[in-house]
Scaffold this active site. Structure first.
Site, PDB file in Angstrom:
ATOM      1  N   TRP A 149       0.739  -1.327   0.121  1.00 46.02           N
ATOM      2  CA  TRP A 149      -0.058  -0.033  -0.060  1.00 46.02           C
ATOM      3  C   TRP A 149       0.954   1.171  -0.034  1.00 46.02           C
ATOM      4  O   TRP A 149       0.269   2.258  -0.088  1.00 46.02           O
ATOM      5  CB  TRP A 149      -0.965  -0.099   1.256  1.00 46.02           C
ATOM      6  N   ASN A 150       2.068   1.345   0.370  1.00 43.70           N
ATOM      7  CA  ASN A 150       2.860   2.340   0.405  1.00 43.70           C
ATOM      8  C   ASN A 150       2.969   3.100  -0.874  1.00 43.70           C
ATOM      9  O   ASN A 150       3.195   4.310  -0.971  1.00 43.70           O
ATOM     10  CB  ASN A 150       4.165   2.279   1.280  1.00 43.70           C
ATOM     11  N   LYS A 173      -2.924  -8.453  -7.748  1.00 47.90           N
ATOM     12  CA  LYS A 173      -3.567  -8.181  -6.588  1.00 47.90           C
ATOM     13  C   LYS A 173      -2.896  -7.120  -5.578  1.00 47.90           C
ATOM     14  O   LYS A 173      -1.962  -7.217  -4.890  1.00 47.90           O
ATOM     15  CB  LYS A 173      -3.636  -9.355  -5.658  1.00 47.90           C
ATOM     16  N   GLY A 225       6.059  -6.556   0.146  1.00 48.17           N
ATOM     17  CA  GLY A 225       5.307  -6.545   1.268  1.00 48.17           C
ATOM     18  C   GLY A 225       6.298  -6.876   2.641  1.00 48.17           C
ATOM     19  O   GLY A 225       7.350  -6.636   2.576  1.00 48.17           O
ATOM     20  N   GLU A 247      10.223  -8.965  -2.270  1.00 46.30           N
ATOM     21  CA  GLU A 247      10.853  -7.650  -2.180  1.00 46.30           C
ATOM     22  C   GLU A 247      10.187  -7.345  -0.664  1.00 46.30           C
ATOM     23  O   GLU A 247       9.071  -6.762  -0.650  1.00 46.30           O
ATOM     24  CB  GLU A 247      10.703  -6.617  -2.951  1.00 46.30           C
ATOM     25  N   LEU A 248      11.012  -7.564   0.358  1.00 43.78           N
ATOM     26  CA  LEU A 248      10.283  -7.611   1.694  1.00 43.78           C
ATOM     27  C   LEU A 248      10.601  -6.248   2.410  1.00 43.78           C
ATOM     28  O   LEU A 248      11.138  -5.141   1.816  1.00 43.78           O
ATOM     29  CB  LEU A 248      10.389  -8.697   2.320  1.00 43.78           C
ATOM     30  N   CYS A 281      10.338   0.596   2.141  1.00 37.71           N
ATOM     31  CA  CYS A 281      11.104  -0.606   2.569  1.00 37.71           C
ATOM     32  C   CYS A 281      12.658  -0.100   2.666  1.00 37.71           C
ATOM     33  O   CYS A 281      13.400  -0.677   3.479  1.00 37.71           O
ATOM     34  CB  CYS A 281      11.212  -1.701   1.867  1.00 37.71           C
ATOM     35  N   GLU A 382      11.275  -3.331  12.064  1.00 33.51           N
ATOM     36  CA  GLU A 382      11.002  -2.237  10.975  1.00 33.51           C
ATOM     37  C   GLU A 382       9.523  -1.661  11.654  1.00 33.51           C
ATOM     38  O   GLU A 382       8.550  -2.264  11.860  1.00 33.51           O
ATOM     39  CB  GLU A 382      10.679  -2.910   9.787  1.00 33.51           C
TER      40      GLU A 382
END
Length: 490
Positions: A149-150, A173, A225, A247-248, A281, A382
């Site tokens: 969402w960022n 999605k 996410g 990609e976390l 992130c 985080e």
């Protein structure tokens, strides 16, 4: 109230379940759009549309795919301002950033358009002189793209144009907390000439994402996410032996040495943590400062943080917008209170920001903690918000040890005038990205991704399109000699 359906096979459709959910503007705290919540049947329909479209899209020559991607880039530029309004309204990020992100999305489409007709294989000389060997780069087929969402459009365009250029078809999605800009983006894809079914979008919560990941016709999953959700997706995909790109999150160290330019380092630290309200992130949320500059940098940052202009995300003068949603706001406030309890020294900020011009918005004060220890939660977890932790260090070895002593490995920064030191430290940083005398810099050509709990695989650059192709090897025997059928030929 804007109302959106699902985008399947080039058409807007209603969910078979009839379920809907609101999109809430984090500045006004009011619903501003209504979205369809996709069920299993809707996911099946979206995947079926992508399956039907994939053979023709893969067979389309690279030059034609490139032309379509370039037309889409033109349409993005033409609609960049309106798209920025949708995204800033949906997630509270200031429009001065979302506007530039839309232009970067167009740049990514142009970059990968250039690759669409250049997915070369290779010829390989073998030991046998009568075997001609070559490789092909082929698309996976139908891939699932799941975004956060960022920065919905940036995160989508880190993946989408590369997947399209390679010949894949897509089911997207987006996060249930920020779906509007992705749905509006579908209109731009259509206007740019993308054939029906090549890109499909289903909206909903975790159940929708899980149905997509588990679908047997999804050949590859790319997710951006949190590490927690990333683990679940990797586990689900692993059960079906599907490849994933993850990609976390991150807890990135930004290291300032005594010989650094104090003003440049201060600006870099500000950009690293307070840009995008810290909801990125790569946020440089751990600032490691050598003792000689520690007090000066801390004071400079406090002064600059207190002057940051919070306000309406759609006001070009605003420098920091809202937190994107209520659950995230609550998590950030809880982390701030935990840091206070653990004994970190609060330098500035420390709570929700209030003011008549802020209305009901989910604003948090730019917050700085100093004199922290690396084992504190505020230095290890985080937070994904405008919270900076400053840690002192004495010598280079200590800085490297503290920087790498985290479970994440996405990004890091080094501030020094000593190029020898920079070159010495870069190989020692356990992160996928290292910035030297800059921070939060992006480029379409530069690969991006992390290590450890920050995930694996790469986006952007040449590496990004390779994530969406598989290698096929071909051997052609043009000899006329008989062979022994009971011994391997080499």
């Amino acid at each position: 109230m804007r109302k959106y359906g699902l985008f399947i096979g080039g058409e807007w459709t209603e969910t078979g379940r009839g379920a809907r959910f609101p999109a809430v503007n984090p500045f006004t705290a009011e619903p501003w759009a209504e979205l369809a919540e996709a069920g299993q049947g809707d996911v099946d329909a979206a995947v079926a549309a992508a399956v039907a479209a994939q053979p023709a899209w893969a067979a389309t020559n690279g030059a034609t795919r490139a032309a379509i991607l370039n037309r889409i880039a033109d349409v993005i530029v033409e609609n960049a301002q309106q798209m920025a309004v949708y995204e800033s309204t949906d997630n509270g990020k200031v429009i001065r950033e979302t506007g530039s992100q839309m232009l970067f999305a167009a740049r990514l489409f142009r970059f990968y358009a250039g690759y669409a007709d250049k997915l070369y294989g290779s010829t390989i000389p073998l030991d046998s002189p009568t075997i001609f060997d070559y490789t092909l780069r082929e698309p996976y087929g139908v891939v699932a793209l799941i975004t956060a969402w960022n920065s919905p459009i940036t995160l989508l365009c880190n993946k989408l144009p590369a997947a399209l250029a390679a010949g894949n078809t897509i089911v997207v999605k987006p996060s249930e907390h920020a779906s509007v800009s992705t749905l509006e983006f579908c209109k731009l894809l259509t206007e740019g000439g993308l054939p029906p079914g090549v890109v499909n979008v289903v909206t909903g919560a975790a159940e929708t994402g899980a149905a997509l990941v588990r679908h047997p016709d999804i050949a590859k999953v790319s997710f951006t996410g949190s590490p927690g959700v990333g683990r679940k997706i990797a586990s689900m995909a692993g059960e079906m032996l599907k490849p994933v790109t993850l990609e976390l999150g991150g807890k990135s160290p930004n290291i300032v040495f005594d010989d650094a330019d104090p003003e440049a380092a201060t600006i870099g630290a500000l950009a690293g943590i307070f840009g995008a309200t810290g909801q990125t992130c790569v946020a440089g949320s751990r600032l490691l400062v050598q003792r000689g500059l520690y007090n000066e940098i801390t004071e400079r940052l406090a002064t600059r943080a207190q002057a940051i202009r919070l306000g309406d995300p759609l006001d070009p003068a605003s420098e920091m917008g809202t937190v994107a949603n209520q659950p995230q706001f609550d998590r950030i406030i809880a982390s701030i209170e935990s840091a206070k309890s653990d004994g970190a020294r609060l330098v500035t900020g420390g709570g929700a920001a209030k003011g008549a011009h802020l209305g009901k918005g989910l604003f948090i004060e730019p917050t700085i903690f100093a004199d922290a220890r690396n084992d504190m939660a505020v230095a290890q977890t985080e937070i994904f918000g405008p919270v900076l932790t400053i840690l002192p260090f004495e010598e280079e070895e200590e800085a490297v040890r503290i920087a790498n002593d985290i479970p994440f490995g996405l990004a890091s920064g080094i501030w020094t005038r000593d190029i020898s030191r920079a070159m010495r430290l870069v190989p020692r940083m356990k992160s996928g990205v290292v910035w030297v005398n800059t921070y939060r810099m992006v480029a379409a050509q530069a690969p991006f991704g992390g290590t450890k709990e920050s995930g694996f695989g790469r986006e952007r650059g040449e590496a990004g399109i390779m994530e969406f192709t598989t290698t096929k090897n071909v051997m052609i025997d043009y000899s006329s000699e008989a062979r022994d059928p009971f011994a391997i030929k080499n």
